[in-house]
Motif scaffolding. Structure first.
Motif, PDB file in Angstrom:
ATOM      1  N   ALA A 133     -39.015  30.037 -41.301  1.00 61.10           N
ATOM      2  CA  ALA A 133     -39.382  30.569 -42.617  1.00 61.10           C
ATOM      3  C   ALA A 133     -38.840  31.974 -42.867  1.00 61.10           C
ATOM      4  O   ALA A 133     -39.326  32.665 -43.752  1.00 61.10           O
ATOM      5  N   ASN A 151     -51.143  32.674 -51.663  1.00 56.23           N
ATOM      6  CA  ASN A 151     -50.010  33.370 -51.078  1.00 56.23           C
ATOM      7  C   ASN A 151     -49.557  34.517 -51.972  1.00 56.23           C
ATOM      8  O   ASN A 151     -49.278  34.298 -53.155  1.00 56.23           O
ATOM      9  N   GLY A 170     -41.654  34.224 -43.922  1.00 50.26           N
ATOM     10  CA  GLY A 170     -42.491  33.852 -42.786  1.00 50.26           C
ATOM     11  C   GLY A 170     -42.752  35.016 -41.859  1.00 50.26           C
ATOM     12  O   GLY A 170     -43.845  35.145 -41.290  1.00 50.26           O
ATOM     13  N   THR A 171     -41.759  35.895 -41.708  1.00 50.22           N
ATOM     14  CA  THR A 171     -41.931  37.077 -40.867  1.00 50.22           C
ATOM     15  C   THR A 171     -42.990  38.006 -41.447  1.00 50.22           C
ATOM     16  O   THR A 171     -43.789  38.596 -40.708  1.00 50.22           O
ATOM     17  N   GLY A 194     -39.283  29.367 -47.316  1.00 49.28           N
ATOM     18  CA  GLY A 194     -40.037  30.522 -46.839  1.00 49.28           C
ATOM     19  C   GLY A 194     -41.485  30.502 -47.298  1.00 49.28           C
ATOM     20  O   GLY A 194     -42.404  30.789 -46.512  1.00 49.28           O
ATOM     21  N   SER A 222     -41.044  37.080 -34.617  1.00 47.55           N
ATOM     22  CA  SER A 222     -40.552  36.457 -35.840  1.00 47.55           C
ATOM     23  C   SER A 222     -39.327  37.209 -36.375  1.00 47.55           C
ATOM     24  O   SER A 222     -38.348  36.592 -36.812  1.00 47.55           O
ATOM     25  N   SER A 268     -32.900  27.600 -43.813  1.00 44.05           N
ATOM     26  CA  SER A 268     -33.875  28.245 -42.935  1.00 44.05           C
ATOM     27  C   SER A 268     -33.479  29.650 -42.491  1.00 44.05           C
ATOM     28  O   SER A 268     -34.064  30.180 -41.542  1.00 44.05           O
ATOM     29  N   GLY A 290     -47.406  27.385 -42.149  1.00 47.89           N
ATOM     30  CA  GLY A 290     -46.954  27.581 -40.767  1.00 47.89           C
ATOM     31  C   GLY A 290     -48.074  27.734 -39.759  1.00 47.89           C
ATOM     32  O   GLY A 290     -48.185  26.946 -38.804  1.00 47.89           O
ATOM     33  N   MET A 313     -42.155  30.954 -36.752  1.00 46.83           N
ATOM     34  CA  MET A 313     -42.163  31.460 -38.127  1.00 46.83           C
ATOM     35  C   MET A 313     -40.823  32.069 -38.510  1.00 46.83           C
ATOM     36  O   MET A 313     -40.297  31.838 -39.603  1.00 46.83           O
ATOM     37  N   GLY A 326     -43.365  27.821 -45.405  1.00 50.52           N
ATOM     38  CA  GLY A 326     -43.654  28.259 -44.047  1.00 50.52           C
ATOM     39  C   GLY A 326     -44.772  29.284 -43.992  1.00 50.52           C
ATOM     40  O   GLY A 326     -45.635  29.234 -43.116  1.00 50.52           O
ATOM     41  N   ALA A 327     -44.751  30.227 -44.942  1.00 53.12           N
ATOM     42  CA  ALA A 327     -45.792  31.253 -44.971  1.00 53.12           C
ATOM     43  C   ALA A 327     -47.163  30.650 -45.249  1.00 53.12           C
ATOM     44  O   ALA A 327     -48.184  31.133 -44.740  1.00 53.12           O
TER      45      ALA A 327
END
Length: 229
Positions: A183, A30, A187-188, A153, A202, A125, A160, A179, A156-157
Motif C-alpha cells: 500500500a 479513513n 499504507g506507510t 493505497g 513500511s 503497488s 491492511g 503495508m 491497504g490503509a
C-alpha cells in the motif's frame, strides 16, 4: 471561488475526519479516503473546475512533498534492527514485486487484456511518481496508473491491519513490510500511526519495492509480450 476555498476546505475535512476516526476507531473512517470523496462531491455539487481546486492546494502539495522526508526518521531509529534483517527484508520485497507484477500479467493474459492496460496496472503497488514513470516507459497510461495507486493505497490503509490480525500476523516488522510493499505511501502513513517499528519497516519496504519494481517490471512485461506473440 474554489481557488480560495480549496485549502481551508481540505484542511477542515481532514481534521474533522481525523477527529471522527479517533472517536469511532474504525478502519472505514479513513482520513484520506473520506476527505477525498467529500471534495469530489463538493466540486460536483458546485460545478467547479477541478483545476481551480488543484491550483488552490499547491501550498499543501508542496508541504506534502517535504513531509515525505519525515519517513526517514523512523528508518534511522530502527537502523540497527534493519541491518540485522536486511537479507530477509530484500527477499520479502523481491517476492512481493514478483507476485504483484506476475499475477497482473497472468490474469491479464487469461482475460486477454490489452498490453497498454497491463502496463498501467502492473505498477499499482508502488508510490505514484514511480508508478507513472515506469508505466509510461512500458507503454501504459500514467493517469490510470496513478488512479490505481491511490485506490490500492486507500484499500491497504483501510483493510491492511484488520486482515493481518485475522490472519494472525502480529509481528511489527512483518506488518510494516506488508503495508509498505502493498500500500506504498498511504499504507506507510497508516503503519506509522500504529507504531514506530511498523512505520519504519513500511517506509523501507515502500522504497525497496519501488526500486525493484522499476528494475523488474519492464523486462517481465516485455517477456510477457514475447511469450504472448
Amino acid at each position: 471561488m474554489m481557488f480560495w476555498l480549496a485549502m481551508p476546505v481540505t484542511v477542515l475535512f481532514y481534521l474533522l475526519t481525523r477527529k471522527l476516526a479517533r472517536r469511532l476507531n474504525s478502519p472505514l473512517v479513513n482520513p484520506i479516503m473520506i476527505p477525498a470523496l467529500l471534495v469530489i462531491g463538493l466540486l460536483l455539487a458546485l460545478g467547479e473546475d477541478p483545476a481551480n481546486y488543484q491550483a488552490g492546494t499547491q501550498p499543501l502539495s508542496l508541504l506534502l512533498e517535504l513531509a515525505v522526508v519525515a519517513f526517514a526518521l523512523p528508518l534511522y531509529q530502527q537502523a540497527a534492527k534493519i541491518r540485522s534483517q536486511l537479507v530477509p527484508i530484500l527477499l520479502c520485497c523481491g517476492l512481493s514485486v514478483l507476485i504483484s507484477v506476475g499475477t497482473t500479467l497472468l490474469i491479464g493474459g487469461l482475460i486477454h487484456a490489452s498490453p497498454e492496460l497491463l502496463a498501467s496496472v502492473a505498477t499499482r503497488s508502488i508510490t505514484t511518481p514511480l508508478a507513472m514513470s515506469v508505466s509510461e516507459a512500458m507503454g501504459g497510461i500514467p493517469a490510470i496508473a496513478a488512479g490505481l495507486v491511490i485506490i490500492v493505497g486507500m484499500m491497504g490503509a483501510i483493510a491492511g491491519f484488520p486482515l493481518m490480525r485475522l490472519a494472525g500476523i502480529h509481528h511489527p516488522e512483518a506488518q510494516g513490510l506488508a503495508m509498505g510493499a502493498g500500500a506504498h505511501a498511504i499504507g506507510t502513513g497508516a503503519a506509522a500511526e500504529v507504531g514506530s517499528t511498523q512505520g519504519a519497516f513500511s517506509s523501507l519496504a515502500m522504497v525497496v519495492c519501488g526500486v525493484i519494481t522499476a528494475l523488474l517490471a519492464p523486462p517481465l512485461f516485455h517477456l510477457y509480450l514475447w511469450l504472448a506473440s
